[in-house]
Design a protein around this motif. Structure first.
Motif, PDB file in Angstrom:
ATOM      1  N   CYS A 157      -9.703   8.095 -37.579  1.00  0.00           N
ATOM      2  CA  CYS A 157      -9.277   6.750 -37.209  1.00  0.00           C
ATOM      3  C   CYS A 157      -8.086   6.766 -36.252  1.00  0.00           C
ATOM      4  O   CYS A 157      -7.832   5.782 -35.563  1.00  0.00           O
ATOM      5  CB  CYS A 157      -8.941   5.942 -38.459  1.00  0.00           C
ATOM      6  SG  CYS A 157     -10.396   5.551 -39.456  1.00  0.00           S
ATOM      7  N   SER A 158      -7.361   7.872 -36.183  1.00  0.00           N
ATOM      8  CA  SER A 158      -6.291   8.002 -35.191  1.00  0.00           C
ATOM      9  C   SER A 158      -6.813   8.578 -33.878  1.00  0.00           C
ATOM     10  O   SER A 158      -6.046   8.739 -32.924  1.00  0.00           O
ATOM     11  CB  SER A 158      -5.175   8.910 -35.718  1.00  0.00           C
ATOM     12  OG  SER A 158      -5.576  10.278 -35.668  1.00  0.00           O
ATOM     13  N   HIS A 159      -8.097   8.934 -33.846  1.00  0.00           N
ATOM     14  CA  HIS A 159      -8.712   9.615 -32.691  1.00  0.00           C
ATOM     15  C   HIS A 159      -8.104  11.006 -32.507  1.00  0.00           C
ATOM     16  O   HIS A 159      -7.856  11.443 -31.386  1.00  0.00           O
ATOM     17  CB  HIS A 159      -8.551   8.789 -31.409  1.00  0.00           C
ATOM     18  CG  HIS A 159      -9.171   7.438 -31.460  1.00  0.00           C
ATOM     19  ND1 HIS A 159      -9.153   6.557 -30.387  1.00  0.00           N
ATOM     20  CD2 HIS A 159      -9.840   6.786 -32.435  1.00  0.00           C
ATOM     21  CE1 HIS A 159      -9.769   5.445 -30.715  1.00  0.00           C
ATOM     22  NE2 HIS A 159     -10.187   5.560 -31.965  1.00  0.00           N
TER      23      HIS A 159
ATOM     24  N   ILE B  63      -0.048  13.478 -29.490  1.00  0.00           N
ATOM     25  CA  ILE B  63      -0.261  13.900 -30.870  1.00  0.00           C
ATOM     26  C   ILE B  63      -0.875  12.728 -31.634  1.00  0.00           C
ATOM     27  O   ILE B  63      -0.407  11.591 -31.517  1.00  0.00           O
ATOM     28  CB  ILE B  63       1.061  14.320 -31.538  1.00  0.00           C
ATOM     29  CG1 ILE B  63       1.702  15.491 -30.769  1.00  0.00           C
ATOM     30  CG2 ILE B  63       0.843  14.702 -33.003  1.00  0.00           C
ATOM     31  CD1 ILE B  63       3.121  15.797 -31.209  1.00  0.00           C
ATOM     32  N   ARG B  64      -1.906  13.001 -32.441  1.00  0.00           N
ATOM     33  CA  ARG B  64      -2.530  11.960 -33.257  1.00  0.00           C
ATOM     34  C   ARG B  64      -2.791  12.529 -34.657  1.00  0.00           C
ATOM     35  O   ARG B  64      -3.208  13.686 -34.800  1.00  0.00           O
ATOM     36  CB  ARG B  64      -3.846  11.476 -32.637  1.00  0.00           C
ATOM     37  CG  ARG B  64      -3.725  11.122 -31.152  1.00  0.00           C
ATOM     38  CD  ARG B  64      -4.999  10.513 -30.602  1.00  0.00           C
ATOM     39  NE  ARG B  64      -5.048  10.657 -29.156  1.00  0.00           N
ATOM     40  CZ  ARG B  64      -4.374   9.894 -28.295  1.00  0.00           C
ATOM     41  NH1 ARG B  64      -3.604   8.924 -28.748  1.00  0.00           N
ATOM     42  NH2 ARG B  64      -4.459  10.097 -26.990  1.00  0.00           N
ATOM     43  N   VAL B  65      -2.549  11.698 -35.670  1.00  0.00           N
ATOM     44  CA  VAL B  65      -2.618  12.154 -37.060  1.00  0.00           C
ATOM     45  C   VAL B  65      -3.524  11.238 -37.870  1.00  0.00           C
ATOM     46  O   VAL B  65      -3.306  10.019 -37.927  1.00  0.00           O
ATOM     47  CB  VAL B  65      -1.220  12.183 -37.716  1.00  0.00           C
ATOM     48  CG1 VAL B  65      -1.298  12.822 -39.096  1.00  0.00           C
ATOM     49  CG2 VAL B  65      -0.217  12.925 -36.838  1.00  0.00           C
ATOM     50  N   SER B  66      -4.518  11.829 -38.540  1.00  0.00           N
ATOM     51  CA  SER B  66      -5.403  11.095 -39.456  1.00  0.00           C
ATOM     52  C   SER B  66      -5.225  11.644 -40.862  1.00  0.00           C
ATOM     53  O   SER B  66      -4.961  12.835 -41.055  1.00  0.00           O
ATOM     54  CB  SER B  66      -6.874  11.258 -39.046  1.00  0.00           C
ATOM     55  OG  SER B  66      -7.120  10.745 -37.750  1.00  0.00           O
TER      56      SER B  66
ATOM     57  N   ALA C 120     -23.858   6.665 -27.374  1.00  0.00           N
ATOM     58  CA  ALA C 120     -23.954   7.677 -28.438  1.00  0.00           C
ATOM     59  C   ALA C 120     -22.777   8.628 -28.495  1.00  0.00           C
ATOM     60  O   ALA C 120     -22.906   9.737 -28.996  1.00  0.00           O
ATOM     61  CB  ALA C 120     -25.273   8.449 -28.327  1.00  0.00           C
ATOM     62  N   GLY C 121     -21.628   8.208 -27.989  1.00  0.00           N
ATOM     63  CA  GLY C 121     -20.425   8.966 -28.267  1.00  0.00           C
ATOM     64  C   GLY C 121     -19.893   8.581 -29.632  1.00  0.00           C
ATOM     65  O   GLY C 121     -20.287   7.574 -30.219  1.00  0.00           O
ATOM     66  N   GLY C 122     -18.988   9.383 -30.147  1.00  0.00           N
ATOM     67  CA  GLY C 122     -18.412   9.047 -31.443  1.00  0.00           C
ATOM     68  C   GLY C 122     -17.455  10.123 -31.914  1.00  0.00           C
ATOM     69  O   GLY C 122     -17.509  11.264 -31.451  1.00  0.00           O
ATOM     70  N   LEU C 123     -16.586   9.764 -32.826  1.00  0.00           N
ATOM     71  CA  LEU C 123     -15.614  10.700 -33.384  1.00  0.00           C
ATOM     72  C   LEU C 123     -16.021  11.020 -34.817  1.00  0.00           C
ATOM     73  O   LEU C 123     -17.065  11.579 -35.045  1.00  0.00           O
ATOM     74  CB  LEU C 123     -14.202  10.121 -33.268  1.00  0.00           C
ATOM     75  CG  LEU C 123     -13.718   9.971 -31.820  1.00  0.00           C
ATOM     76  CD1 LEU C 123     -12.393   9.218 -31.749  1.00  0.00           C
ATOM     77  CD2 LEU C 123     -13.583  11.334 -31.161  1.00  0.00           C
ATOM     78  N   GLY C 124     -15.203  10.660 -35.804  1.00  0.00           N
ATOM     79  CA  GLY C 124     -15.547  10.988 -37.177  1.00  0.00           C
ATOM     80  C   GLY C 124     -15.450  12.481 -37.427  1.00  0.00           C
ATOM     81  O   GLY C 124     -14.845  13.237 -36.666  1.00  0.00           O
ATOM     82  N   ALA C 125     -16.084  12.927 -38.510  1.00  0.00           N
ATOM     83  CA  ALA C 125     -16.002  14.342 -38.873  1.00  0.00           C
ATOM     84  C   ALA C 125     -16.722  15.239 -37.865  1.00  0.00           C
ATOM     85  O   ALA C 125     -16.380  16.417 -37.716  1.00  0.00           O
ATOM     86  CB  ALA C 125     -16.586  14.545 -40.268  1.00  0.00           C
ATOM     87  N   THR C 126     -17.714  14.682 -37.157  1.00  0.00           N
ATOM     88  CA  THR C 126     -18.475  15.458 -36.169  1.00  0.00           C
ATOM     89  C   THR C 126     -18.470  14.706 -34.849  1.00  0.00           C
ATOM     90  O   THR C 126     -19.306  13.827 -34.615  1.00  0.00           O
ATOM     91  CB  THR C 126     -19.932  15.669 -36.639  1.00  0.00           C
ATOM     92  OG1 THR C 126     -19.938  16.196 -37.963  1.00  0.00           O
ATOM     93  CG2 THR C 126     -20.660  16.630 -35.703  1.00  0.00           C
TER      94      THR C 126
ATOM     95  N   THR D 256      -6.207   1.461 -33.878  1.00  0.00           N
ATOM     96  CA  THR D 256      -6.648   2.092 -32.634  1.00  0.00           C
ATOM     97  C   THR D 256      -7.847   1.365 -32.029  1.00  0.00           C
ATOM     98  O   THR D 256      -8.491   1.886 -31.121  1.00  0.00           O
ATOM     99  CB  THR D 256      -6.993   3.573 -32.869  1.00  0.00           C
ATOM    100  OG1 THR D 256      -7.911   3.677 -33.967  1.00  0.00           O
ATOM    101  CG2 THR D 256      -5.745   4.381 -33.183  1.00  0.00           C
ATOM    102  N   ARG D 257      -8.124   0.151 -32.524  1.00  0.00           N
ATOM    103  CA  ARG D 257      -9.134  -0.704 -31.903  1.00  0.00           C
ATOM    104  C   ARG D 257      -8.531  -2.052 -31.532  1.00  0.00           C
ATOM    105  O   ARG D 257      -9.213  -3.080 -31.548  1.00  0.00           O
ATOM    106  CB  ARG D 257     -10.361  -0.858 -32.800  1.00  0.00           C
ATOM    107  CG  ARG D 257     -11.115   0.464 -32.936  1.00  0.00           C
ATOM    108  CD  ARG D 257     -12.551   0.309 -33.289  1.00  0.00           C
ATOM    109  NE  ARG D 257     -13.308  -0.562 -32.422  1.00  0.00           N
ATOM    110  CZ  ARG D 257     -13.872  -0.210 -31.267  1.00  0.00           C
ATOM    111  NH1 ARG D 257     -13.748   1.029 -30.812  1.00  0.00           N
ATOM    112  NH2 ARG D 257     -14.560  -1.070 -30.559  1.00  0.00           N
TER     113      ARG D 257
END
Length: 561
Positions: free
Chosen positions: A438-440, A429-432, A195-201, A77-78
């Motif tokens: 990592c799938s956003h 639909i996106r699945v991690s 300062a955007g971001g995904l991850g657990a938070t 996804t990058r």
């Protein structure tokens, strides 16, 4: 680049043990340990802005054939490509062959500035303000080859360039530094988000600059990196990303530091040197005539969903959908051949697809037949059935569950006319395989991530379901339910049916989720969440694609090594 350090690191890991030092050496060069496969590695390539040549595709295909990983190559996804299953003794030879093909793996891991991603439609859409591609490439070159002071930061920094005025194809709102093309009084420039971001938070980005002229691009990015490098958290990895610095210190504080550092750097600002890009275009006519009988019924659907008009007269861009993001070597070779025959060039997208650009509209029937022969004619790119997934537990140390199996299970449940329903087809639909996104998955209408639940004294693979995110990243989904992995397809389809049957006229999915509320959706999925004892339902205690009882084998990931 010398490969001697990584050769020594891998030799040490083979004869002694993995250490923080050997791991760091490897990961900075894009070489990652694999899940439960000692002595085997995954190699991650750096493909700035998604630009890849036919020759480079063929080079990767040859390496994939040599490695012979059953799933081939994985699109990320990058906009990069990953080559799993590389034996220890082949790592350095493969890195050397990639380098000979003009492909680097340097800084695809570690606490560095990662490869910039860029809108795949840059230069071929009427919606763009200007083509951001050369700027993404210039930034990549400068911070990888010229200004090397920011290659060991508190944590990684990701950049995204978007040139379109109305659609964000790279989700600048959920990246560390997002750059949106804008114009002011006829001058090209960028809006700067940070300062955007995904991850657990997940965190949405904040605007640092409403407009900077393009000439100040490197100055602006380097100033941001200076502040982060000086003040980012080097003690606590889980609080080390740029989003946490802004969370703790505030935007006003950051602006103050940014202004001071910028004034200092402006005394001797970095010079922006844009690469020259030449995009060829094949002939507009002269393609073989094809009858409708030869094309079949599927052609009309493919043409409707995978073709994008370009502002260049007679030209279109064509999406090649890559189910599950996995490509066998022969597919890479075929895409290379099709690029040479039909397109000016090809790019990868963060949706794990390819985009053939500058294709003649008259060539579409012949191109479609060639794609069909190559088994690359899947329709509905960027629609409901086009599920994005991470590498999952097949490869990744951090993954809890097999995201590939989940994506396949969901595809089975919704394929056919259901996925083409006019009220559903535009949803994503996106699945991690874990919360790291990592799938956003936070940016999907329906996002899922793997987790484990202890039930009847045994671990059961589950997926948390998040609803109401947006593909552009302007909103993230809310967690509403958890279901066993085996039932993930049923859960997704039930949620879609609920929306299809109960939404009001003009009500989008996010608005529907907000109106009915999470409790109503959780109640609807409650029968699927119930897990009987293992004696009566043993398959619920196994991950998808496995005939063995589920066990937690996830470890700390290596991305920040």
């Amino acid at each position: 680049m010398s490969f001697e350090p990584i050769s020594q690191a891998i030799q040490q890991e083979a004869t002694a043990a993995t250490t923080d030092q050997t791991r760091s050496v490897r990961v900075r060069r894009g070489v990652y340990s694999m899940r439960e496969r000692p002595g085997f590695y995954m190699v991650r390539t750096r493909i700035p802005a998604g630009l890849i040549s036919p020759e480079q595709l063929e080079a990767i295909a040859a390496l994939a054939e040599e490695v012979n990983w059953p799933l081939g190559v994985h699109l990320t996804t990058r906009q990069g490509l990953e080559l799993p299953g590389v034996p220890a003794d082949k790592v350095v030879p493969i890195l050397e062959k990639l380098q000979a093909a003009g492909i680097t793996t340097f800084l695809t891991g570690g606490n560095s500035l990662r490869s910039p991603i860029s809108c795949p439609y840059a230069g071929v859409t009427a919606d763009e303000v200007f083509d951001v591609t050369p700027y993404a490439l210039a930034v990549d070159h400068y911070f990888r080859e010229v200004q090397t002071s920011y290659q060991v930061m508190p944590r990684k920094i990701k950049l995204a360039f978007e040139g379109c005025a109305h659609t964000d194809h790279v989700r600048t709102q959920v990246t560390d530094i997002g750059l949106r093309a804008v114009q002011r009084e006829g001058q090209n420039g960028f809006q700067v988000l940070i300062a955007g971001g995904l991850g657990a938070t997940p965190k949405l980005a904040r605007e640092l600059e409403a407009f900077i002229p393009v000439s100040e691009l490197l100055l602006t990015i380097e100033t941001i990196l200076r502040v982060f490098n000086a003040h980012g958290n080097r003690e606590n990895r889980s609080r080390a990303r740029l989003k946490w610095l802004l969370e703790e210190k505030g935007l006003d504080w950051f602006r103050g530091e940014y202004d001071r550092e910028r004034a200092d750097l402006a005394k001797n600002p970095p010079a922006l040197q844009l690469p020259t890009l030449t995009e060829t275009a094949p002939a507009l006519d002269g393609y073989p005539a094809v009858t409708e009988a030869e094309l079949g019924e599927h052609y009309a659907v493919w043409k409707e969903t995978n073709i994008h008009e370009q502002p260049q007269p007679g030209r279109v861009s064509v999406s090649i959908r890559v189910p599950n993001g996995d490509l066998l070597p022969q597919h890479l070779r075929q895409i290379a051949a099709l690029t040479r025959r039909f397109a000016g060039n090809v790019r990868t997208s963060i949706e794990q697809n390819f985009l053939l650009r500058h294709v003649s509209a008259q060539a579409l029937p012949a191109l479609y037949l060639a794609l069909k022969e190559a088994e690359l004619d899947a329709c509905c790119a960027d629609e409901l059935i086009d599920i994005t997934r991470c590498a999952g537990s097949d490869v990744c140390l951090s993954a809890l569950t097999n995201s590939r199996g989940a994506a396949f299970k969901i595809s089975e449940a919704i394929r056919g006319d259901f996925s083409r329903h006019p009220d559903l087809r535009h949803l994503r639909i996106r699945v991690s395989g874990c919360p790291n996104s990592c799938s956003h998955h936070h940016t999907a209408d329906i996002g899922l991530f793997g987790l484990s639940r202890q039930i009847h004294g045994k671990p059961v693979p589950h997926y948390a379901i998040e609803l109401g995110g947006t593909a552009s990243g302007t909103a993230v989904g809310s967690r509403v339910a958890e279901v066993p992995a085996l039932r993930v397809g049923q859960a997704v389809k039930s949620t879609l049916i609920f929306y299809r049957d109960q939404h009001t006229a003009g009500e989008d999915f996010a608005a529907f989720v907000e109106r009915v509320g999470p409790d109503a959706i959780k109640e609807r999925l409650a029968p699927l969440a119930n897990v009987p004892p293992p004696e009566t339902a043993p398959t619920l205690y196994r991950d998808l694609g496995s005939d063995k009882d589920f066990r937690l084998t996830a470890k700390r990931g290596e991305c920040a090594a």
